[in-house]
Design a protein around this motif. Structure first.
Motif, short mmCIF file in Angstrom:
data_model
loop_
_atom_site.label_atom_id
_atom_site.label_comp_id
_atom_site.label_asym_id
_atom_site.label_seq_id
_atom_site.Cartn_x
_atom_site.Cartn_y
_atom_site.Cartn_z
N ASN A 126 0.66 -1.20 -0.07
CA ASN A 126 -0.12 0.00 -0.02
C ASN A 126 0.71 1.16 -0.06
OD1 ASN A 126 -2.41 1.56 0.16
ND2 ASN A 126 -2.24 1.84 2.33
N ALA A 127 2.14 1.21 -0.87
CA ALA A 127 2.84 2.58 -1.04
C ALA A 127 1.95 3.43 -1.58
CB ALA A 127 4.01 2.03 -1.82
N SER A 128 1.12 3.09 -2.38
CA SER A 128 0.16 4.05 -3.08
C SER A 128 -0.87 4.85 -1.92
CB SER A 128 -0.71 3.50 -4.18
OG SER A 128 -1.59 2.66 -3.78
N GLY A 129 -1.13 4.06 -1.26
CA GLY A 129 -1.96 4.55 -0.01
C GLY A 129 -1.19 5.61 0.78
N ILE A 130 0.08 5.35 1.21
CA ILE A 130 0.73 6.34 1.87
C ILE A 130 1.03 7.32 1.11
CG2 ILE A 130 3.17 6.60 2.87
CD1 ILE A 130 1.15 5.09 4.79
N ALA A 131 1.43 7.12 -0.05
CA ALA A 131 1.42 8.47 -1.12
C ALA A 131 0.14 9.41 -1.03
CB ALA A 131 1.72 8.11 -2.57
N CYS A 132 -0.91 8.67 -1.01
CA CYS A 132 -2.16 9.68 -0.90
C CYS A 132 -2.22 10.14 0.47
CB CYS A 132 -3.44 8.60 -1.11
SG CYS A 132 -3.63 8.14 -2.92
N LEU A 133 -1.96 9.41 1.63
CA LEU A 133 -1.82 10.09 2.95
C LEU A 133 -1.19 11.40 2.88
CD1 LEU A 133 -3.03 9.43 5.85
CD2 LEU A 133 -0.66 8.41 6.32
N LEU A 134 0.16 11.20 2.54
CA LEU A 134 1.21 12.33 2.57
C LEU A 134 0.83 13.67 1.52
CD1 LEU A 134 4.43 10.25 2.89
CD2 LEU A 134 3.25 11.42 4.55
N GLU A 135 0.20 13.11 0.49
CA GLU A 135 -0.34 14.25 -0.32
C GLU A 135 -1.55 15.08 0.26
OE1 GLU A 135 -0.09 16.67 -3.90
OE2 GLU A 135 1.71 15.44 -2.70
N LEU A 136 -2.15 14.43 0.91
CA LEU A 136 -3.30 15.09 1.62
C LEU A 136 -2.92 15.97 2.56
CD1 LEU A 136 -6.12 12.38 1.70
CD2 LEU A 136 -6.27 14.55 0.34
N ALA A 137 -1.76 15.16 3.28
CA ALA A 137 -1.14 16.04 4.42
C ALA A 137 -0.62 17.30 3.94
CB ALA A 137 -0.12 15.28 5.18
N ARG A 138 0.08 17.10 2.77
CA ARG A 138 0.97 18.35 2.09
C ARG A 138 -0.22 19.51 2.08
NH1 ARG A 138 1.81 20.79 -2.60
NH2 ARG A 138 0.70 19.11 -3.71
N VAL A 139 -1.42 19.08 1.38
CA VAL A 139 -2.23 20.13 0.85
C VAL A 139 -3.12 20.66 1.94
CG1 VAL A 139 -4.52 20.40 -0.42
CG2 VAL A 139 -2.66 18.77 -1.43
N PHE A 140 -3.28 19.88 2.93
CA PHE A 140 -3.83 20.45 3.99
C PHE A 140 -2.97 21.34 4.91
CE2 PHE A 140 -7.42 17.46 3.99
CZ PHE A 140 -8.53 18.15 4.23
N GLY A 141 -1.84 20.81 5.14
CA GLY A 141 -0.57 21.56 5.84
C GLY A 141 -0.25 23.04 5.14
#
Length: 552
Positions: free
Chosen positions: A344-359
């Motif tokens: 689920n590397a793709s899921g972690i990529a999604c998590l971190l990308e959402l974190a970046r946009v929100f952050g």
């Protein structure tokens, strides 16, 4: 093993530069780069308690820091928080050469580990399993459900015996009955069957594998069960696990039954009825001998938080699991690294990308926790540990949005979630999707039991509104026919196999749209007074209602 991923490797691609940013600022190149990094051979398949875990955790923390998050993990003596939550786990591994066989009438038939049978390392804290000529008994689907007046055991004394059971529910084959028709209930999950075997006092349980009711092939079973196993630390493990837990190929099981004068298909049909009674394999016994190395290790959930400006004690959670299977049995090409690019590397990529946009955007009124959990592949252990030992109260957790396997096949007309749970969180998501011309499609394979196979489930069973998002199969290019074909090909050829590797040809355009939708949902919930609820009649509603007074 877990949910059936609703995504697969794309056959055609749209250039990354053409989809560089979505309406919320989602960056396809960043997504691809993250997967390429943590799914590389350097990360050794991201197995818990390995050097791959150390590298993965460090990578996630570095990205969360860069995204503008704050540490959201365990509290430190000085009152600050760490970036991680310690997750103590039991680690279990078969050592040496295991031996498995069954005997009848003086003839013994050996069973090869990985080919004929897949025996898991015993998670009962023993150094050696030594089952000698244990009686064999066929136990139907291995279900005891009082509320359905269903009992496959009928009071038989099973202590010291080895049971054989079918995977999935009693009504999977017929599509109708007391267990939801084709849609799997928890009684159909292999985890339940082992738990019930322990309650019944069995020395061992063997689950018969068939691809359709399991929802994956034998390669997935073999690769997931013959490597290192993990479990939460238990004071009395025999209350949760029989001494031996195993799967067996369908034809091997049929042969075992045939040698005792029994017909596999006839017994399966009988097991679909409430009147089924245990069937002893007269004169036939099972032997298993293997050593087990066991120890307690500490793995890590990674937690980054964006504190709310008005209601910091109220929390929305995004989850994804960082782990995969590590280094295991080689495939036909000799590849031993289970890279887990989509899962689920793709899921972690999604998590971190959402974190970046929100952050990097406006700060929300409620807090948002970005939680990367460990040991999903070993039974949702990281998310289970968090839900049992929450860093933040579950009563004031707005909901959990889980991501497992990004939709890298391109844009879709629809989206889905794992399972068929009814809750306001789905209603909100459906309404937002409609503004973007997308529709909700029910889980295309409810018989796979996907609801019980992703990290939202430990939240859900404690009452927290929770969904696991899935990209749709009705693709703009090729429709449902192409979407289903790609999903089926992924499960057959890559799921839990070394072939699940990053590709430059993946089409991230659909992921950009998916994450924009999930960002919109999170932003809505994080800036409202809404508390999503479970629908009336949901099995999770009562647990949520018990804490209603703690929510303002």
């Amino acid at each position: 093993m877990k949910k059936l991923l609703l995504a697969a490797v794309a056959l055609t691609a749209i250039p990354l530069l053409a989809i560089a940013a979505g309406p919320a600022g989602i960056d396809a190149q960043r997504l691809s780069d993250t997967v390429k990094t943590i799914a590389s051979d350097e990360y050794e398949g991201r197995g818990p308690a390995t050097p791959g875990e150390v590298k993965t955790v460090a990578y996630i923390i570095a990205q969360m820091k860069a995204d503008g998050l704050q540490p959201g993990g365990d509290k430190q003596p000085d009152g600050t928080r760490a970036w991680t939550q310690d997750v103590p786990l039991g680690r279990f591994e078969i050592t040496g050469t295991p031996s498995f066989s069954y005997a009848i009438g003086g003839a013994t038939q050996a069973l090869a580990q990985g080919d004929d049978i897949a025996v898991r390392a015993s998670m009962t804290n023993v150094d050696r399993v030594d089952i000698e000529n244990a009686p064999l008994v066929f136990l139907g689907y291995g279900v005891k459900a009082r509320e359905k007046n269903w009992d496959d055991f009928k009071g038989m004394d099973l202590k010291g015996k080895v049971g054989i059971v079918l995977i999935n529910d009693p009504d999977f084959e017929t599509g109708s009955g007391d267990f939801g028709g084709k849609a799997m209930t928890y009684y159909g999950r292999w985890t339940y069957k082992y738990e019930e075997a322990a309650r019944q006092g069995l020395a061992g349980l063997i689950i018969v594998h068939e691809t359709a009711p399991a929802s994956y092939g034998w390669a997935t079973v073999k690769n997931s069960n013959t490597n290192v196993q993990f479990d939460i630390v238990r004071k009395k493990p025999l209350e949760a696990h029989p001494l031996m837990e195993a799967w067996i190929q369908r034809d091997q099981a049929a042969a075992m039954l045939q040698k005792a004068g029994l017909d596999y298909e006839a017994l399966k049909k009988l097991a679909q009825t409430r009147d089924f009674k245990p069937v002893v394999l007269t004169g036939e016994t099972f032997t298993a001998k293997y050593d087990v190395d066991h120890k307690v290790i500490v793995s890590k959930n990674v937690a980054g938080i964006l504190p709310g400006t008005k209601h910091p004690d109220e929390l929305l959670v995004y989850t994804a699991h960082w782990d995969h299977l590590g280094v295991g049995r080689p495939d036909a090409k000799g590849d031993k690294i289970y890279n887990g690019a989509l899962d689920n590397a793709s899921g972690i990529a999604c998590l971190l990308e959402l974190a970046r946009v929100f952050g990097q955007g406006p700060k929300p009124e409620r807090s948002i926790l970005f939680l990367a959990v460990t040991a999903e592949e070993k039974g949702l252990l990281g998310s289970e540990y968090y839900a049992a030992n929450p860093l933040y109260p579950l009563a004031t957790t707005v909901g959990d949005i889980n991501m497992d396997g990004a939709g890298i096949n391109g844009r879709a007309h629809d989206f889905t979630i794992s399972g068929s749970a009814k809750l306001a969180l789905l209603d909100d998501l459906t309404a937002l999707a409609a503004t973007r011309g997308r529709t909700y499609s029910p889980d295309p394979r409810p018989e796979a039991g996907s609801f019980f196979r992703s990290d939202h489930f430990p939240f859900a069973k404690r009452g927290v509104p929770a969904i696991s998002f899935g990209s749709g199969q009705n693709l703009l290019e090729g429709g449902v026919t192409r979407g289903k074909a790609l999903a089926d090909a992924y499960v057959k050829d890559r799921y839990h196999q070394p072939a699940d590797e990053w590709s430059a040809d993946w089409d991230w355009s659909g992921v950009v749209e998916d994450l924009t939708l999930l960002h919109d949902l999170g932003w809505k919930l994080a800036n409202s007074r809404e508390w999503p609820e479970w629908a009336a009649g949901s099995e999770f509603k009562a647990a949520r209602d018990e804490t209603k007074g703690q929510r303002k």
